[in-house]
Each structure stands twice: as C-alpha cells, then as structure tokens.
Design an enzyme around this catalytic site. Structure first.
Site, PDB file in Angstrom:
ATOM      1  N   LYS A   1      33.346  40.883  29.168  1.00 13.06           N
ATOM      2  CA  LYS A   1      33.507  41.929  30.288  1.00 13.06           C
ATOM      3  C   LYS A   1      33.616  43.244  30.111  1.00 13.06           C
ATOM      4  O   LYS A   1      34.918  43.611  29.707  1.00 13.06           O
ATOM      5  CB  LYS A   1      34.000  41.414  31.509  1.00 13.06           C
ATOM      6  CG  LYS A   1      33.900  42.406  32.606  1.00 13.06           C
ATOM      7  CD  LYS A   1      34.320  41.651  34.037  1.00 13.06           C
ATOM      8  CE  LYS A   1      33.775  42.643  35.301  1.00 13.06           C
ATOM      9  NZ  LYS A   1      33.921  41.785  36.556  1.00 13.06           N
TER      10      LYS A   1
ATOM     11  N   VAL B   1      28.916  41.747  32.501  1.00 15.21           N
ATOM     12  CA  VAL B   1      29.529  40.600  31.319  1.00 15.21           C
ATOM     13  C   VAL B   1      28.076  40.374  30.370  1.00 15.21           C
ATOM     14  O   VAL B   1      26.911  40.271  31.147  1.00 15.21           O
ATOM     15  CB  VAL B   1      29.486  39.137  32.427  1.00 15.21           C
ATOM     16  CG1 VAL B   1      29.932  38.116  31.497  1.00 15.21           C
ATOM     17  CG2 VAL B   1      30.751  39.824  33.380  1.00 15.21           C
TER      18      VAL B   1
ATOM     19  N   ASP C   1      40.021  38.721  44.761  1.00 18.76           N
ATOM     20  CA  ASP C   1      38.699  38.851  44.810  1.00 18.76           C
ATOM     21  C   ASP C   1      38.096  37.427  44.858  1.00 18.76           C
ATOM     22  O   ASP C   1      37.097  37.066  44.298  1.00 18.76           O
ATOM     23  CB  ASP C   1      38.148  39.730  43.881  1.00 18.76           C
ATOM     24  CG  ASP C   1      36.607  40.223  44.408  1.00 18.76           C
ATOM     25  OD1 ASP C   1      36.256  40.047  45.568  1.00 18.76           O
ATOM     26  OD2 ASP C   1      35.998  40.555  43.522  1.00 18.76           O
TER      27      ASP C   1
ATOM     28  N   GLY D   1      25.337  39.525  33.584  1.00 18.86           N
ATOM     29  CA  GLY D   1      25.411  39.795  35.003  1.00 18.86           C
ATOM     30  C   GLY D   1      26.178  41.241  35.110  1.00 18.86           C
ATOM     31  O   GLY D   1      26.850  41.566  34.297  1.00 18.86           O
ATOM     32  N   ARG D   2      25.937  41.925  36.434  1.00 18.28           N
ATOM     33  CA  ARG D   2      26.637  43.061  36.424  1.00 18.28           C
ATOM     34  C   ARG D   2      27.524  43.076  38.016  1.00 18.28           C
ATOM     35  O   ARG D   2      26.956  42.462  38.699  1.00 18.28           O
ATOM     36  CB  ARG D   2      25.767  44.202  36.774  1.00 18.28           C
ATOM     37  CG  ARG D   2      25.177  44.601  35.278  1.00 18.28           C
ATOM     38  CD  ARG D   2      24.080  45.688  35.404  1.00 18.28           C
ATOM     39  NE  ARG D   2      23.670  46.123  33.861  1.00 18.28           N
ATOM     40  CZ  ARG D   2      22.648  45.624  33.555  1.00 18.28           C
ATOM     41  NH1 ARG D   2      21.848  44.660  33.821  1.00 18.28           N
ATOM     42  NH2 ARG D   2      22.269  46.185  32.113  1.00 18.28           N
ATOM     43  N   GLY D   3      28.450  43.475  37.856  1.00 15.90           N
ATOM     44  CA  GLY D   3      29.402  43.553  39.274  1.00 15.90           C
ATOM     45  C   GLY D   3      30.045  45.186  39.293  1.00 15.90           C
ATOM     46  O   GLY D   3      29.644  46.121  38.789  1.00 15.90           O
ATOM     47  N   ALA D   4      30.870  44.986  40.547  1.00 14.80           N
ATOM     48  CA  ALA D   4      31.482  46.284  40.765  1.00 14.80           C
ATOM     49  C   ALA D   4      32.383  46.908  39.783  1.00 14.80           C
ATOM     50  O   ALA D   4      32.584  48.126  39.730  1.00 14.80           O
ATOM     51  CB  ALA D   4      32.565  45.988  42.229  1.00 14.80           C
ATOM     52  N   THR D   5      32.881  46.159  38.965  1.00 12.91           N
ATOM     53  CA  THR D   5      33.707  46.649  37.792  1.00 12.91           C
ATOM     54  C   THR D   5      33.408  46.633  36.403  1.00 12.91           C
ATOM     55  O   THR D   5      33.907  47.144  35.770  1.00 12.91           O
ATOM     56  CB  THR D   5      35.187  45.766  37.918  1.00 12.91           C
ATOM     57  OG1 THR D   5      35.039  44.673  37.702  1.00 12.91           O
ATOM     58  CG2 THR D   5      35.789  46.066  39.062  1.00 12.91           C
ATOM     59  N   GLY D   6      32.182  45.937  36.270  1.00 12.32           N
ATOM     60  CA  GLY D   6      31.581  46.061  34.926  1.00 12.32           C
ATOM     61  C   GLY D   6      30.339  45.136  34.735  1.00 12.32           C
ATOM     62  O   GLY D   6      29.922  44.711  35.731  1.00 12.32           O
TER      63      GLY D   6
END
Length: 358
Positions: free
Chosen positions: A48, A22, A142, A15-20
């Site tokens: 991550k 996984v 968050d 998965g991808r998010g705002a900070t990096g």
C-alpha cells in the site's frame, strides 16, 4: 514496473482508496532485520503506497516511523500481516501479505446477503481480530466490508475473513493531515463519538462491527441518506430498526453493538463469544439448550472495563475535530456513495470547507 526502496517492485494496482493505492508487487531481495518478514527474492506481496500529500507531511512521517514496531508485531490469523514499512524520499509504503480473495464489500454485491448463521460466524472471526488488536492497544477505526478480505472464498467450505488497513487511520490521523482536509473514515460506518469529535476508544470498532453485521444479513448498512451529512446525523439521532429476517438473538447483538453510548457496547472478546453462541442457537440443528442460550446472549455482551484509547493527536483527551461534510452538489458529481471515504472540515472559523466523497 516501479521500485519501492531497493527491495520491492510494484507490478500492477489492485485497488485505490482514500489514503493510497494497493499494488501487487514482487520482492527483489531479502528484507533487512528491521522487517517483520524477511521474505525471499521473487516472492509476491501486496504494497500500500500512501498518497503523496501524506508522505509530504512531517507529522505523518514521524507517526509512521513511531508506529513501526506496533504494526509489525500485530499478528493474528484474521489480520493481514504487515511485513515491512518503507520510508524513502517522498514515498511511504506498507508491505503486506497478499491475500488471494475478494473483499467483503465486493463479495456482498456479487452474492447478496449471508444467512444469519454465516454472518454471525464470519463476524465472530473479525471480532477475534479486534480483540487481539485492542489487547495490543491498536484501534482500527475504519472497520467496513471493503477492509475485510476473504481468503480462499471461492469454493471454500468456510470463509476466512482477514482484516486489513490496520494502522492506516492511526498513522494518518495527525494535525498535519487535518491541514490536507482528509478524513480517514466512512460515513456509513462512523461511530457517533467519532462524528462529534468526542474522545474515541476501541468501542468505535465494536460499532463498526455492528454495522457490518447488519449489512451482512440485510445487504445494506442500517443508516443511509442522500448526503454524507445526512448519514452522520442519523448515526447520532436514530436507532436502527430490526428487519423481520434477523433472528431475535442476532438482533440483540447488533443492537448492543450500535448503542450510542460507547461504554454500553460489548468488548470484542465478548462479542466474539456471544456471536458463536447465537450461531449455535439459531441454526436448523440447534438443540433446545443451544436455542435457549442464544436467547440469553445479552448476558454475555459485557462492555470492556478498560477500552483501548485512541492516542491523542494534538487535541485534548483524545478528542478530534468533529466530522463535518458538505453534500456533493457540484456540477457533474455522481450519485452519493455512503461507503466512500469522506473529507473533514476542521472547525477553524469562517471559511473552513471541504468536499464529500473523496
């Protein structure tokens, strides 16, 4: 496959998010004494890898190193354990236990809202995790369904939520990060004091828990809008309305968590206790005494007399730049997603700008 340091090997992105991003990864050799979990060769872990712009920021790197001991000692049955931190060249990564289960955001979208009893019991476990972290001086900042993993969700008699991404906002919230225009947070779950740039404490996590609980029983967050800016404005100016499907005792808990004034929100420990009393009192097999106790839950929701402060990151008294976002009106932009992370525009005078929906 891509090596992370000498001890880990990235296998596939999860998965991808705002900070990096996984990754599913494997351990190549036993970690050193600096790791919380030595692990064994061949063991599967989650890693991550933070975005390159974070790894290139000396403020973030220093914070990463400084917070190592805090993150590695944060253990609780409802918190995804951080096993190791890797700093190598332009790479920063957190090595964590791999949780075999969906995140709560995906589970909600696939299965619909929870019953009030199930929502209360699941959120009580999340509040347990928050109580433990707040006692250790760590504020998540968050909290949202996407950051809750459900261990053994398929066919399990009882879901076991595990809160992840602890320390990411804490690591990334630095003066250097402001320069990269990133904001760690999500419009649908941002507490009013965070949106305004006022000092933040562990009460921001209680606000997030209230939003999450509302979403569990209704299928959507209480505040929505066409743009991130509109959502943030509603957090500041509107009170949530009780849906008819939410029992009165559960609404008492939600309303108290979503108070605009952080000092009026319950502590995480009291929130967990109150939710379990509510769950016992609104179930079909509740005794008259349990039902009466649930109706009186307000008396259990005392505020935290000493909330954990969010450490200062360059401002005064723990304050930060207010969260300001631009509507995504660019050509080709997709529909606004209230659960997407936002960017921040530092209030540094004319010409400061940023875009929504990072």
């Amino acid at each position: 496959m891509r090596p992370v340091g000498s001890k880990y090997l990235l296998e596939e992105p999860l998965g991808r998010g705002a900070t990096g991003t996984v990754w599913r990864a494997s351990q190549r050799e036993t970690a050193g004494a600096e790791a919380a979990v030595a692990g064994q060769p061949g063991e599967t872990v989650a890693i991550k890898v933070l975005k390159e712009e974070l790894a290139h920021d000396p403020d973030v790197v220093m914070r990463f190193l400084r917070e190592r001991s805090v993150l590695l000692r944060l253990t609780h049955p409802n918190i995804v354990r951080t096993r190791d931190l890797v700093v190598e060249g332009d790479l920063l990564a957190l090595v964590m236990d791999l949780v075999d289960g969906p995140d709560l955001h995906r589970y909600l979208r696939q299965n619909g809202p929870f019953s009030p009893v199930a929502a209360a019991l699941l959120t009580a476990q999340i509040a347990d995790a928050l109580a433990a972290s707040h006692a250790d001086g760590v504020v998540h900042r968050d909290l949202k369904p996407a950051n809750v993993l459900l261990a053994g969700a398929e066919g399990a008699a009882e879901m076991h939520p595990m809160l992840t991404d602890f320390g990411i906002a804490r690591l990334a919230d630095s003066p250097g990060l402001t320069r990269t225009q990133e904001f760690v947070g999500t419009p649908a779950y941002v507490a009013p004091e965070s949106a305004e740039g006022r000092p933040q404490t562990s009460a921001v996590d209680i606000y997030g828990a209230g939003i999450l609980l509302y979403e569990l029983v209704t299928g959507r967050p209480p505040f929505a809008g066409a743009t991130a800016l509109e959502v943030l404005h509603r957090h500041l100016s509107e009170d949530p309305q009780r849906p008819g499907s939410v029992p009165e005792p559960l609404w008492t808990v939600i309303e108290r968590c979503l108070r605009k004034r952080p000092e009026e929100r319950p502590s995480a420990e009291n929130l967990a206790r109150g939710l379990r009393v509510v769950a016992a009192g609104i179930g079909v097999h509740a005794s008259p005494a349990e039902a009466e106790a649930a109706l009186g839950v307000a008396a259990l929701l005392a505020p935290d007399p000493a909330p954990a402060p969010v450490p200062e990151t360059g401002g005064d008294s723990g304050a930060a730049d207010p969260t300001q976002v631009l509507p995504s009106t660019g050509a080709g932009g997709g529909q606004y997603d209230p659960s997407a992370a936002t960017n921040v525009m530092p209030t540094t005078g004319a010409g400061a700008a940023g875009a929504a929906g990072a």
